[in-house]
Design an enzyme around this catalytic site. Structure first.
Site, PDB file in Angstrom:
ATOM      1  N   THR A 104      -3.093   5.274  -3.962  1.00 15.92           N
ATOM      2  CA  THR A 104      -2.010   6.019  -3.292  1.00 15.92           C
ATOM      3  C   THR A 104      -0.667   5.806  -3.988  1.00 15.92           C
ATOM      4  OG1 THR A 104      -1.918   4.173  -1.749  1.00 15.92           O
ATOM      5  CG2 THR A 104      -3.044   6.135  -1.001  1.00 15.92           C
ATOM      6  N   THR A 105      -0.482   4.613  -4.582  1.00 14.39           N
ATOM      7  CA  THR A 105       0.764   4.361  -5.336  1.00 14.39           C
ATOM      8  C   THR A 105       0.696   5.083  -6.679  1.00 14.39           C
ATOM      9  OG1 THR A 105       0.740   2.174  -4.324  1.00 14.39           O
ATOM     10  CG2 THR A 105       2.366   2.545  -6.052  1.00 14.39           C
ATOM     11  N   ASP A 138      -8.908  -0.012   2.216  1.00 13.31           N
ATOM     12  CA  ASP A 138      -8.882   0.491   0.832  1.00 13.31           C
ATOM     13  C   ASP A 138     -10.165   0.114   0.091  1.00 13.31           C
ATOM     14  OD1 ASP A 138      -6.480   1.585   1.257  1.00 13.31           O
ATOM     15  OD2 ASP A 138      -5.361   0.473  -0.237  1.00 13.31           O
ATOM     16  N   ASP A 191       0.857  -1.182   0.000  1.00 16.97           N
ATOM     17  CA  ASP A 191       0.000   0.000   0.000  1.00 16.97           C
ATOM     18  C   ASP A 191       0.896   1.235   0.000  1.00 16.97           C
ATOM     19  OD1 ASP A 191      -2.316   1.619   0.324  1.00 16.97           O
ATOM     20  OD2 ASP A 191      -1.913   1.748   2.465  1.00 16.97           O
TER      21      ASP A 191
END
Length: 533
Positions: free
Chosen positions: A99-100, A401, A66
């Site tokens: 988020t990546t 998530d 994550d």
């Protein structure tokens, strides 16, 4: 003679400052530092992305892919690189997923900016063009999106599965995705249909079993056992539950002082007074019909003593002690009751009602379950299980998530294809748009379009495919009008991603592009770092 005079430099009234070397160096250092952070998480993008093992200073080990967690645990010292850590936190708050992606996009944009700066284009021109391009990109994405109804449970599960497929616990996505959808839909308030507060979903982690044993519980779960002292009850039907914030123990003086008792009769009197004081409290509690007590943790003195537990057991009242202060709001909302701060305010109308409160054995530990709550508030509890702490923690992060993805769909009801399809389509449409623009602007927008190809390129690279061949084929398919063509990493080829059920919320993509552009524009505008000691 006249020609010679003209060639001499004119004395300027205004000073011209031409030392741009330092500014360029600072800007270049910032961009390189920020890009190195983006490169660190790039390998963990997508369903075939690698995981990172993070070892903290206190010896704790975390295994995750994550982006937000990885960057959060990283010790980043360079101020511009810290901005990328904050960027992934912003994406986590705004959308919860991607988020990546947001960090990888920002890294690719910075690489293009370096190239544009080396061609002598002014940072302000680049910054304004990026802003225009990101606004246009959001419009293109919105045009591509497919509307969604909340009653369409299948589509919601598909998008939650897409989010879970890139996690360590991807093999459990068939269990966790429906669980995430059901838990979010159960806390949606009909009066505010586009708002979901994830604090209404409590995740309780319990060691033992496998992730398969994770379950959604319509009620409350306490990660502690009921008090067994003096043989108190551990199962209660038709429970009347009180949440108390006062102590059932003898009172203490407000200031630290010692009382010297020199006589036995005085000592007996003190003990008798203590007994009478506790008995008086318990009689008041019993008079309201209360048979389950949830006692808040106290920092001043013991919330309960052995004596009070003994009397409570005799009165057949089940006791769950050491309830955290932070959980009180969630518990009272679920039970639809009021917390009681003083014994004088203990009334029957402040109690919550449930069909059953029981202590259940899970593995080698015990938990307390409250089910069949009357007039239950819009909350739900998820009990996450796992063979070791690393798996449980990662399952919780993955579930968070998935919950965020469903929350995005509740607030903005549009779906979009995954698998690099929207990025390639954006790149194609922005590339065409850049040819219409004039001057430097068109050049900058073209670079923005090229930067977006980093997502499909990285997805292919991480899946062990040939990225150049895949991206070229992808461009070709999109040029022919197949806007939902994307990379199918399982089959290792390009297919219609919507038919493969690889979907994500529109909000995740739009927020990633706007936040990444905003961060890059900010880094571009910095031309000096001033250290204040």
């Amino acid at each position: 003679m006249a020609a010679v005079t003209a060639a001499q430099p004119r004395s300027s009234k205004t000073e011209s400052y031409v030392d741009n070397k330092r500014k360029e160096d600072i800007r270049q250092a910032n961009i390189i530092a920020a890009r190195s952070v983006a490169d660190a998480v790039r390998t963990s993008l997508g369903p075939k992305g690698m995981d990172k093992m993070i070892s903290t200073a206190n010896g704790e080990v975390i295994i995750t892919n994550d982006g937000a967690t990885i960057l959060n645990k990283m010790e980043v010292l360079q101020p511009a690189a810290k901005m990328l850590v904050e960027l992934s936190k912003s994406q986590d708050a705004a959308a919860g997923d991607g988020t990546t992606t947001v960090v990888v996009v920002a890294g690719a944009l910075l690489k293009q900016c370096l190239s544009l700066l080396s061609h002598g284009i002014h940072p302000t021109v680049i910054s304004d063009s990026l802003h225009k391009a990101s606004t246009k990109a959001v419009d293109v994405l919105t045009a591509m999106a497919v509307p969604l109804e909340l009653s369409d449970r299948e589509s919601l599960i598909k998008s939650a599965s897409t989010s879970l497929n890139s996690k360590v616990v991807s093999q459990y996505s068939t269990l966790l995705a429906p669980l995430a959808v059901d838990s979010v839909l159960s806390v949606v308030d009909p009066e505010k249909p586009d708002m979901v507060d994830l604090r209404d979903i409590k995740i309780v982690k319990k060691h033992g079993g496998t992730v398969d044993d994770t379950q959604l519980i319509k009620g409350l779960v306490f990660d502690k056992k009921a008090s067994h002292a003096a043989g108190g009850p551990t199962r209660m039907e038709n429970a009347k539950i009180a949440v108390i914030q006062f102590q059932i123990s003898p009172p203490k003086t407000d200031i630290e002082q010692s009382i010297v008792v020199s006589d036995y009769s005085q000592m007996d009197r003190i003990l008798k007074e203590e007994r009478n004081y506790i008995l008086g409290m318990i009689k008041k509690i019993k008079a309201t019909g209360c048979n389950v007590l949830l006692i808040q943790k106290s920092i001043l003195r013991d919330a309960v003593t052995d004596l009070s537990l003994h009397y409570l057991a005799k009165a057949k009242i089940m006791v769950i002690k050491d309830v955290e202060r932070d959980d009180i709001e969630f518990i009272t909302k679920t039970l639809n009751c009021l917390p009681i701060a003083n014994i004088e305010h203990f009334r029957a109308e402040k109690l919550g009602h449930a069909e059953l409160v029981e202590e259940v054995s899970i593995g080698d530990a015990k938990i307390v379950k409250v089910t069949g709550i009357k007039d239950m508030g819009r909350t739900t509890t998820v009990l996450v299980r796992g063979s070791n702490q690393l798996v449980i923690d990662e399952a919780e992060r993955s579930l968070h998530d998935a919950l965020c993805v469903v929350r995005c769909l509740v607030s903005k009801r549009f779906l979009i294809a995954g698998g690099g399809a929207p990025e390639i389509e954006l790149s194609r449409q922005l590339g065409a748009w850049s040819k219409v623009l004039h001057g430097m602007e068109g050049y900058c927008v073209k670079s923005f379009a090229e930067a977006l190809e980093v997502i499909p390129y990285t997805l292919a690279e991480n899946a062990g495919l040939n990225p150049i061949a895949i991206v070229t084929e992808l461009r070709n398919r999109h040029a022919q009008g197949e806007i939902n063509a994307g990379i199918n990493v399982r089959k290792g080829q390009i297919t219609n991603i919507l038919e493969e059920n690889v979907v994500q919320p529109l909000l995740v993509s739009t927020s990633a592009i706007t936040l990444a552009t905003e961060c890059v524009r900010m880094i571009l505008k910095i031309d000096d770092i001033v250290n204040v000691r």
